[in-house]
Design an enzyme around this catalytic site. Structure first.
Site, PDB file in Angstrom:
ATOM      1  N   SER A 135       0.875  -1.182   0.000  1.00 46.10           N
ATOM      2  CA  SER A 135       0.000   0.000   0.000  1.00 46.10           C
ATOM      3  C   SER A 135       0.904   1.221   0.000  1.00 46.10           C
ATOM      4  O   SER A 135       2.084   1.134   0.384  1.00 46.10           O
ATOM      5  CB  SER A 135      -0.844  -0.025   1.283  1.00 46.10           C
ATOM      6  OG  SER A 135      -1.441   1.227   1.518  1.00 46.10           O
ATOM      7  N   TYR A 148      -1.938  -1.151  10.808  1.00 44.46           N
ATOM      8  CA  TYR A 148      -2.108  -1.397   9.363  1.00 44.46           C
ATOM      9  C   TYR A 148      -0.908  -0.846   8.583  1.00 44.46           C
ATOM     10  O   TYR A 148      -0.318  -1.547   7.750  1.00 44.46           O
ATOM     11  CB  TYR A 148      -3.411  -0.771   8.852  1.00 44.46           C
ATOM     12  CG  TYR A 148      -3.573  -0.954   7.354  1.00 44.46           C
ATOM     13  CD1 TYR A 148      -3.853  -2.216   6.824  1.00 44.46           C
ATOM     14  CD2 TYR A 148      -3.406   0.103   6.463  1.00 44.46           C
ATOM     15  CE1 TYR A 148      -3.965  -2.406   5.455  1.00 44.46           C
ATOM     16  CE2 TYR A 148      -3.529  -0.082   5.090  1.00 44.46           C
ATOM     17  CZ  TYR A 148      -3.806  -1.338   4.592  1.00 44.46           C
ATOM     18  OH  TYR A 148      -3.910  -1.539   3.233  1.00 44.46           O
TER      19      TYR A 148
HETATM   20  N1  LIG Z   1      -8.721  -0.673  -1.252  1.00 39.67           N
HETATM   21  C1  LIG Z   1      -7.729   0.115  -0.891  1.00 39.67           C
HETATM   22  O1  LIG Z   1      -7.884   1.335  -0.764  1.00 39.67           O
HETATM   23  C2  LIG Z   1      -6.359  -0.473  -0.660  1.00 39.67           C
HETATM   24  C3  LIG Z   1      -5.259   0.385  -0.675  1.00 39.67           C
HETATM   25  C4  LIG Z   1      -3.992  -0.140  -0.473  1.00 39.67           C
HETATM   26  C5  LIG Z   1      -3.825  -1.498  -0.276  1.00 39.67           C
HETATM   27  N2  LIG Z   1      -4.911  -2.315  -0.260  1.00 39.67           N
HETATM   28  C6  LIG Z   1      -4.695  -3.746  -0.029  1.00 39.67           C
HETATM   29  O2  LIG Z   1      -5.271  -4.473  -1.076  1.00 39.67           O
HETATM   30  C7  LIG Z   1      -5.523  -5.812  -0.637  1.00 39.67           C
HETATM   31  C8  LIG Z   1      -6.904  -6.248  -1.117  1.00 39.67           C
HETATM   32  O3  LIG Z   1      -7.885  -5.498  -0.449  1.00 39.67           O
HETATM   33  P1  LIG Z   1      -9.153  -4.880  -1.202  1.00 39.67           P
HETATM   34  O4  LIG Z   1      -8.955  -3.428  -1.269  1.00 39.67           O
HETATM   35  O5  LIG Z   1      -9.429  -5.613  -2.448  1.00 39.67           O
HETATM   36  O6  LIG Z   1     -10.282  -5.120  -0.087  1.00 39.67           O
HETATM   37  P2  LIG Z   1     -11.516  -6.131  -0.029  1.00 39.67           P
HETATM   38  O7  LIG Z   1     -12.450  -5.867  -1.143  1.00 39.67           O
HETATM   39  O8  LIG Z   1     -12.021  -5.990   1.376  1.00 39.67           O
HETATM   40  O9  LIG Z   1     -10.858  -7.548  -0.236  1.00 39.67           O
HETATM   41  C9  LIG Z   1     -10.149  -8.219   0.780  1.00 39.67           C
HETATM   42  C10 LIG Z   1     -10.052  -9.683   0.420  1.00 39.67           C
HETATM   43  O10 LIG Z   1      -9.326 -10.356   1.471  1.00 39.67           O
HETATM   44  C11 LIG Z   1     -10.125 -11.431   1.954  1.00 39.67           C
HETATM   45  N3  LIG Z   1      -9.932 -11.605   3.391  1.00 39.67           N
HETATM   46  C12 LIG Z   1     -10.159 -10.704   4.362  1.00 39.67           C
HETATM   47  N4  LIG Z   1      -9.933 -11.249   5.562  1.00 39.67           N
HETATM   48  C13 LIG Z   1      -9.560 -12.543   5.331  1.00 39.67           C
HETATM   49  C14 LIG Z   1      -9.203 -13.630   6.170  1.00 39.67           C
HETATM   50  N5  LIG Z   1      -9.204 -13.514   7.516  1.00 39.67           N
HETATM   51  N6  LIG Z   1      -8.891 -14.835   5.603  1.00 39.67           N
HETATM   52  C15 LIG Z   1      -8.907 -14.969   4.257  1.00 39.67           C
HETATM   53  N7  LIG Z   1      -9.227 -13.973   3.418  1.00 39.67           N
HETATM   54  C16 LIG Z   1      -9.555 -12.775   3.940  1.00 39.67           C
HETATM   55  C17 LIG Z   1     -11.571 -11.023   1.667  1.00 39.67           C
HETATM   56  O11 LIG Z   1     -12.413 -12.169   1.505  1.00 39.67           O
HETATM   57  P3  LIG Z   1     -13.408 -12.767   2.623  1.00 39.67           P
HETATM   58  O12 LIG Z   1     -14.054 -11.614   3.311  1.00 39.67           O
HETATM   59  O13 LIG Z   1     -14.322 -13.631   1.809  1.00 39.67           O
HETATM   60  O14 LIG Z   1     -12.517 -13.562   3.527  1.00 39.67           O
HETATM   61  C18 LIG Z   1     -11.414 -10.343   0.313  1.00 39.67           C
HETATM   62  O15 LIG Z   1     -11.406 -11.300  -0.708  1.00 39.67           O
HETATM   63  C19 LIG Z   1      -5.359  -5.793   0.894  1.00 39.67           C
HETATM   64  O16 LIG Z   1      -4.111  -6.375   1.227  1.00 39.67           O
HETATM   65  C20 LIG Z   1      -5.357  -4.300   1.232  1.00 39.67           C
HETATM   66  O17 LIG Z   1      -4.628  -4.019   2.393  1.00 39.67           O
HETATM   67  C21 LIG Z   1      -6.169  -1.838  -0.466  1.00 39.67           C
END
Ligand SMILES: NC(=O)c1ccc[n+]([C@@H]2O[C@H](COP(=O)([O-])OP(=O)(O)OC[C@H]3O[C@@H](n4cnc5c(N)ncnc54)[C@H](OP(=O)(O)O)[C@@H]3O)[C@@H](O)[C@H]2O)c1
Length: 253
Positions: A135, A148
């Site tokens: 991130s 985080y």
């Molecule tokens: N969106 C942003 O602004 C942003 C910015 C920078 C970095 N990121 C990073 O991008 C990555 C993906 O996040 P996203 O933005 O796509 O958010 P998201 O839509 O909330 O997706 C998160 C994914 O992780 C899975 N997950 C969460 N907790 C879990 C657990 N305990 N065990 C297994 N799977 C789990 C969720 O599936 P289930 O709920 O089905 O388990 C979902 O598939 C993360 O590492 C996040 O830190 C996001």
């Protein structure tokens, strides 16, 4: 023979977009997340490739061991690993639950590290590729999201070091550092109303940038002009000032 990509956090957001990109390129997939129904839906959506569903909570200490057991039992050879699952939480360190923050460390750091370790022998055989999702939070301390931001600093540092270690065995390690992106992340982390998320990028665009960079074997990728500038500024600011700026952008509008 079709190649296989393992994607954690495949049920929504960036992970789901990565799944679409791999499927369109004819990869078989191992999809991992907690929501089994969403993962089964992926299997139905892509009947022409093999989609192996592993529904596991990776914030539990045994989660990765069980994932690796399935991959071994089914004799799946892994070509690409995408460590994407992760979550954040807004709030002062002392006000957030310690259990949830430790789960975050387990998911964002330990599960990524452990899965990478166990799949490295496979990746060596296939001259494979790794994509780790960090991130822009990785570039400075983040008051009100302290754990985080620290987890993402780990992901960036670990991935850059690993990329150098693995250079001679032809495994590439790419770190994607998105800024605010429209996914479920913001509602889980309760950051929807912060200044940072007032101008979020689309998950489709961010994932595509990550995917292309992974295929090109790039080391560190920051999607979006503003995010690139922000990361650069953070590098040159004194850490204390960078922390103050991060606190400001994480306040509510
Ligand atoms: N969106 C942003 O602004 C942003 C910015 C920078 C970095 N990121 C990073 O991008 C990555 C993906 O996040 P996203 O933005 O796509 O958010 P998201 O839509 O909330 O997706 C998160 C994914 O992780 C899975 N997950 C969460 N907790 C879990 C657990 N305990 N065990 C297994 N799977 C789990 C969720 O599936 P289930 O709920 O089905 O388990 C979902 O598939 C993360 O590492 C996040 O830190 C996001």
């Amino acid at each position: 023979m079709k190649k296989t990509a393992v994607v954690t956090g495949a049920s929504s957001g960036l992970g789901l977009e990565f799944v679409k990109l791999f499927a369109n390129d004819g990869y078989n997939l191992v999809v991992i997340a907690r929501n089994e129904e969403k993962l089964q839906e992926l299997k139905r959506t892509y009947p022409n490739i093999t989609v192996t569903v592993i529904s596991k909570d990776l914030s539990k200490p045994n989660g990765i061991k069980e994932v690796v057991d399935v991959i071994r039992t089914q004799k799946i050879t892994v070509d690409v690993l995408v460590n994407n699952a992760g979550f954040g939480l807004l709030g002062a360190f002392e006000d957030l639950s310690i259990e949830e923050q430790l789960n975050m460390i387990q998911l964002n750091i330990s599960s990524l590290t452990e899965l990478t370790y166990h799949l490295l022998p496979d990746l060596k055989k296939t001259s494979g590729k790794i994509l780790n999702i960090a991130s822009t939070a990785a570039f400075q301390p983040g008051p009100n999201m302290a754990v985080y931001y620290a987890t993402k600093a780990f992901v960036l540092s670990f991935s850059e070091a690993l990329a150098e270690e693995l250079r001679e065995v032809a495994i590439t390690v790419t770190t994607l550092c998105p800024g605010a992106t429209k996914t479920n992340f913001s509602s889980v982390a309760k950051v929807e109303n912060t200044k940072m998320f007032s101008n979020a990028m689309s998950s489709e665009v961010v994932a595509k940038i990550g995917y292309v960079s992974l295929m090109q074997g790039k080391r560190v990728v920051i999607p979006g002009g503003l995010n690139k500038v922000g990361a650069l500024v953070a590098k040159f600011l004194p850490r204390r000032t960078a922390a103050k700026v991060a606190k400001l952008v994480m306040t509510e509008n």
